[in-house]
Motif scaffolding. Structure first.
Motif, PDB file in Angstrom:
ATOM      1  N   GLU A  23      27.244  39.453  32.363  1.00  0.00           N
ATOM      2  CA  GLU A  23      25.837  39.673  32.713  1.00  0.00           C
ATOM      3  C   GLU A  23      25.716  40.717  33.822  1.00  0.00           C
ATOM      4  OE1 GLU A  23      23.589  36.170  33.690  1.00  0.00           O
ATOM      5  OE2 GLU A  23      24.424  35.080  31.983  1.00  0.00           O
ATOM      6  N   MET A  24      26.560  40.601  34.829  1.00  0.00           N
ATOM      7  CA  MET A  24      26.475  41.539  35.952  1.00  0.00           C
ATOM      8  C   MET A  24      27.098  42.889  35.604  1.00  0.00           C
ATOM      9  SD  MET A  24      26.958  39.076  39.260  1.00  0.00           S
ATOM     10  CE  MET A  24      28.323  38.121  38.650  1.00  0.00           C
ATOM     11  N   ALA A  25      28.160  42.870  34.809  1.00  0.00           N
ATOM     12  CA  ALA A  25      28.829  44.121  34.427  1.00  0.00           C
ATOM     13  C   ALA A  25      27.932  44.981  33.540  1.00  0.00           C
ATOM     14  CB  ALA A  25      30.144  43.816  33.727  1.00  0.00           C
ATOM     15  N   ARG A  26      27.001  44.357  32.856  1.00  0.00           N
ATOM     16  CA  ARG A  26      26.049  45.096  32.020  1.00  0.00           C
ATOM     17  C   ARG A  26      25.275  46.113  32.875  1.00  0.00           C
ATOM     18  NH1 ARG A  26      22.649  40.929  29.509  1.00  0.00           N
ATOM     19  NH2 ARG A  26      22.091  40.606  31.663  1.00  0.00           N
ATOM     20  N   ASP A  27      24.970  45.758  34.117  1.00  0.00           N
ATOM     21  CA  ASP A  27      24.222  46.653  35.008  1.00  0.00           C
ATOM     22  C   ASP A  27      25.045  47.854  35.458  1.00  0.00           C
ATOM     23  OD1 ASP A  27      22.060  44.891  34.920  1.00  0.00           O
ATOM     24  OD2 ASP A  27      22.654  43.862  36.766  1.00  0.00           O
ATOM     25  N   THR A  28      26.370  47.745  35.417  1.00  0.00           N
ATOM     26  CA  THR A  28      27.232  48.786  36.002  1.00  0.00           C
ATOM     27  C   THR A  28      28.186  49.425  34.999  1.00  0.00           C
ATOM     28  OG1 THR A  28      28.895  47.150  36.627  1.00  0.00           O
ATOM     29  CG2 THR A  28      27.175  47.635  38.255  1.00  0.00           C
ATOM     30  N   ASN A  29      28.030  49.096  33.725  1.00  0.00           N
ATOM     31  CA  ASN A  29      28.909  49.603  32.666  1.00  0.00           C
ATOM     32  C   ASN A  29      30.341  49.095  32.775  1.00  0.00           C
ATOM     33  OD1 ASN A  29      27.136  50.954  31.033  1.00  0.00           O
ATOM     34  ND2 ASN A  29      27.332  52.881  32.126  1.00  0.00           N
ATOM     35  N   GLY A  30      30.528  47.903  33.290  1.00  0.00           N
ATOM     36  CA  GLY A  30      31.850  47.308  33.306  1.00  0.00           C
ATOM     37  C   GLY A  30      32.224  46.700  34.639  1.00  0.00           C
ATOM     38  N   ALA A  31      33.337  45.996  34.619  1.00  0.00           N
ATOM     39  CA  ALA A  31      33.843  45.346  35.826  1.00  0.00           C
ATOM     40  C   ALA A  31      35.353  45.187  35.709  1.00  0.00           C
ATOM     41  CB  ALA A  31      33.199  43.970  36.008  1.00  0.00           C
ATOM     42  N   LEU A  32      36.008  45.218  36.821  1.00  0.00           N
ATOM     43  CA  LEU A  32      37.440  44.966  36.899  1.00  0.00           C
ATOM     44  C   LEU A  32      37.610  43.538  37.403  1.00  0.00           C
ATOM     45  CD1 LEU A  32      40.345  46.036  36.745  1.00  0.00           C
ATOM     46  CD2 LEU A  32      40.068  46.861  39.084  1.00  0.00           C
ATOM     47  N   VAL A  33      38.263  42.703  36.598  1.00  0.00           N
ATOM     48  CA  VAL A  33      38.393  41.289  36.934  1.00  0.00           C
ATOM     49  C   VAL A  33      39.871  40.917  36.972  1.00  0.00           C
ATOM     50  CG1 VAL A  33      37.799  38.938  36.229  1.00  0.00           C
ATOM     51  CG2 VAL A  33      36.207  40.798  35.780  1.00  0.00           C
ATOM     52  N   PHE A  34      40.266  40.222  38.014  1.00  0.00           N
ATOM     53  CA  PHE A  34      41.645  39.762  38.175  1.00  0.00           C
ATOM     54  C   PHE A  34      41.686  38.263  37.863  1.00  0.00           C
ATOM     55  CE2 PHE A  34      41.016  43.369  40.988  1.00  0.00           C
ATOM     56  CZ  PHE A  34      42.090  44.188  40.646  1.00  0.00           C
ATOM     57  N   LEU A  35      41.920  37.928  36.587  1.00  0.00           N
ATOM     58  CA  LEU A  35      41.920  36.521  36.186  1.00  0.00           C
ATOM     59  C   LEU A  35      43.005  35.716  36.879  1.00  0.00           C
ATOM     60  CD1 LEU A  35      41.156  36.693  32.363  1.00  0.00           C
ATOM     61  CD2 LEU A  35      39.622  36.012  34.218  1.00  0.00           C
ATOM     62  N   ASP A  36      44.093  36.379  37.301  1.00  0.00           N
ATOM     63  CA  ASP A  36      45.165  35.657  37.991  1.00  0.00           C
ATOM     64  C   ASP A  36      44.726  35.151  39.361  1.00  0.00           C
ATOM     65  OD1 ASP A  36      45.081  38.430  38.730  1.00  0.00           O
ATOM     66  OD2 ASP A  36      47.066  38.243  39.630  1.00  0.00           O
ATOM     67  N   ARG A  37      43.573  35.596  39.840  1.00  0.00           N
ATOM     68  CA  ARG A  37      43.054  35.137  41.132  1.00  0.00           C
ATOM     69  C   ARG A  37      42.028  34.021  40.991  1.00  0.00           C
ATOM     70  NH1 ARG A  37      42.070  40.958  44.147  1.00  0.00           N
ATOM     71  NH2 ARG A  37      44.169  41.774  43.796  1.00  0.00           N
ATOM     72  N   ALA A  38      41.660  33.662  39.768  1.00  0.00           N
ATOM     73  CA  ALA A  38      40.672  32.607  39.543  1.00  0.00           C
ATOM     74  C   ALA A  38      41.269  31.271  39.974  1.00  0.00           C
ATOM     75  CB  ALA A  38      40.265  32.566  38.072  1.00  0.00           C
ATOM     76  N   PRO A  39      40.533  30.494  40.741  1.00  0.00           N
ATOM     77  CA  PRO A  39      41.068  29.208  41.208  1.00  0.00           C
ATOM     78  C   PRO A  39      41.049  28.160  40.094  1.00  0.00           C
ATOM     79  CG  PRO A  39      38.823  29.520  41.994  1.00  0.00           C
ATOM     80  CD  PRO A  39      39.201  30.772  41.259  1.00  0.00           C
ATOM     81  N   LEU A  40      42.218  27.692  39.704  1.00  0.00           N
ATOM     82  CA  LEU A  40      42.346  26.727  38.615  1.00  0.00           C
ATOM     83  C   LEU A  40      42.606  25.321  39.147  1.00  0.00           C
ATOM     84  CD1 LEU A  40      44.656  28.826  36.250  1.00  0.00           C
ATOM     85  CD2 LEU A  40      42.152  28.756  36.322  1.00  0.00           C
ATOM     86  N   LYS A  41      42.158  24.330  38.414  1.00  0.00           N
ATOM     87  CA  LYS A  41      42.417  22.934  38.782  1.00  0.00           C
ATOM     88  C   LYS A  41      43.871  22.572  38.571  1.00  0.00           C
ATOM     89  CE  LYS A  41      37.872  21.004  37.913  1.00  0.00           C
ATOM     90  NZ  LYS A  41      37.089  20.079  37.101  1.00  0.00           N
ATOM     91  N   TYR A  42      44.500  23.205  37.577  1.00  0.00           N
ATOM     92  CA  TYR A  42      45.889  22.904  37.265  1.00  0.00           C
ATOM     93  C   TYR A  42      46.510  24.108  36.578  1.00  0.00           C
ATOM     94  CZ  TYR A  42      42.795  21.183  33.599  1.00  0.00           C
ATOM     95  OH  TYR A  42      41.764  21.051  32.711  1.00  0.00           O
ATOM     96  N   HIS A  43      47.828  24.183  36.630  1.00  0.00           N
ATOM     97  CA  HIS A  43      48.570  25.294  36.032  1.00  0.00           C
ATOM     98  C   HIS A  43      48.631  25.138  34.516  1.00  0.00           C
ATOM     99  CE1 HIS A  43      49.802  26.815  39.897  1.00  0.00           C
ATOM    100  NE2 HIS A  43      50.197  25.599  40.250  1.00  0.00           N
ATOM    101  N   GLY A  44      48.890  26.254  33.849  1.00  0.00           N
ATOM    102  CA  GLY A  44      49.104  26.218  32.413  1.00  0.00           C
ATOM    103  C   GLY A  44      47.904  26.586  31.574  1.00  0.00           C
ATOM    104  N   LEU A  45      46.755  26.871  32.182  1.00  0.00           N
ATOM    105  CA  LEU A  45      45.601  27.297  31.395  1.00  0.00           C
ATOM    106  C   LEU A  45      45.799  28.743  30.953  1.00  0.00           C
ATOM    107  CD1 LEU A  45      42.515  25.989  33.417  1.00  0.00           C
ATOM    108  CD2 LEU A  45      43.369  25.139  31.246  1.00  0.00           C
ATOM    109  N   ALA A  46      45.531  29.013  29.702  1.00  0.00           N
ATOM    110  CA  ALA A  46      45.572  30.386  29.201  1.00  0.00           C
ATOM    111  C   ALA A  46      44.290  31.092  29.638  1.00  0.00           C
ATOM    112  CB  ALA A  46      45.679  30.372  27.679  1.00  0.00           C
ATOM    113  N   PRO A  47      44.320  32.402  29.870  1.00  0.00           N
ATOM    114  CA  PRO A  47      43.128  33.119  30.340  1.00  0.00           C
ATOM    115  C   PRO A  47      41.883  32.879  29.482  1.00  0.00           C
ATOM    116  CG  PRO A  47      45.028  34.541  30.497  1.00  0.00           C
ATOM    117  CD  PRO A  47      45.476  33.281  29.783  1.00  0.00           C
ATOM    118  N   TRP A  48      42.019  32.767  28.162  1.00  0.00           N
ATOM    119  CA  TRP A  48      40.847  32.556  27.317  1.00  0.00           C
ATOM    120  C   TRP A  48      40.272  31.160  27.468  1.00  0.00           C
ATOM    121  CZ3 TRP A  48      45.754  33.453  25.452  1.00  0.00           C
ATOM    122  CH2 TRP A  48      46.394  32.369  24.886  1.00  0.00           C
TER     123      TRP A  48
END
Length: 128
Positions: A93-118
């Motif tokens: 939604e926000m990237a639509r305003d700027t023609n894209g975004a750079l996202v570092f999924l490895d920095r997303a805070p997860l509840k537990y290990h082993g989740l695939a990015p999708w």
């Protein structure tokens, strides 16, 4: 009702080139992965009881206090929630305003290990 905040219309949002994406709130887990499917179907006896994430009122209160102070200091230009669409929806939604975004999924805070990015960046397809 105050419709303007710091000279901006409170009901308008638009991300700007150079803005940073900051995620606040609880950690990401599989507990909300079926939320989109659950919210679009009628409830019945067989409806799963674990399809919707359980909120954390302490984290929610802290987040709301933070967002109101940050808003009053004009520290963000756009805000949205992850909701059932995960990060792909909210960031999209926000990237639509700027023609894209750079996202570092490895920095997303997860509840537990082993989740695939999708599993935490987009809703799970119905047939998966």
């Amino acid at each position: 009702m105050n419709l303007e905040i710091n000279g901006h219309k409170g009901y308008e949002k638009k991300a700007n080139i150079g803005d940073h994406i900051i995620m606040v709130g609880g950690r990401i887990g599989k507990d909300g992965i079926h939320g989109a499917t659950f919210s679009s179907e009628p409830l019945h006896e067989g409806s799963p009881v674990t399809a919707v994430q359980i909120g954390d009122p302490i984290t929610q209160k802290r987040m709301m206090d933070f967002l109101l102070r940050a808003r009053d200091r004009d520290l963000y230009s756009s805000i949205t929630d992850n909701g059932a669409g995960g990060l792909s929806s909210s960031v999209g939604e926000m990237a639509r305003d700027t023609n894209g975004a750079l996202v570092f999924l490895d920095r997303a805070p997860l509840k537990y290990h082993g989740l695939a990015p999708w599993e935490y960046s987009s809703p799970r397809p119905r047939n998966a």
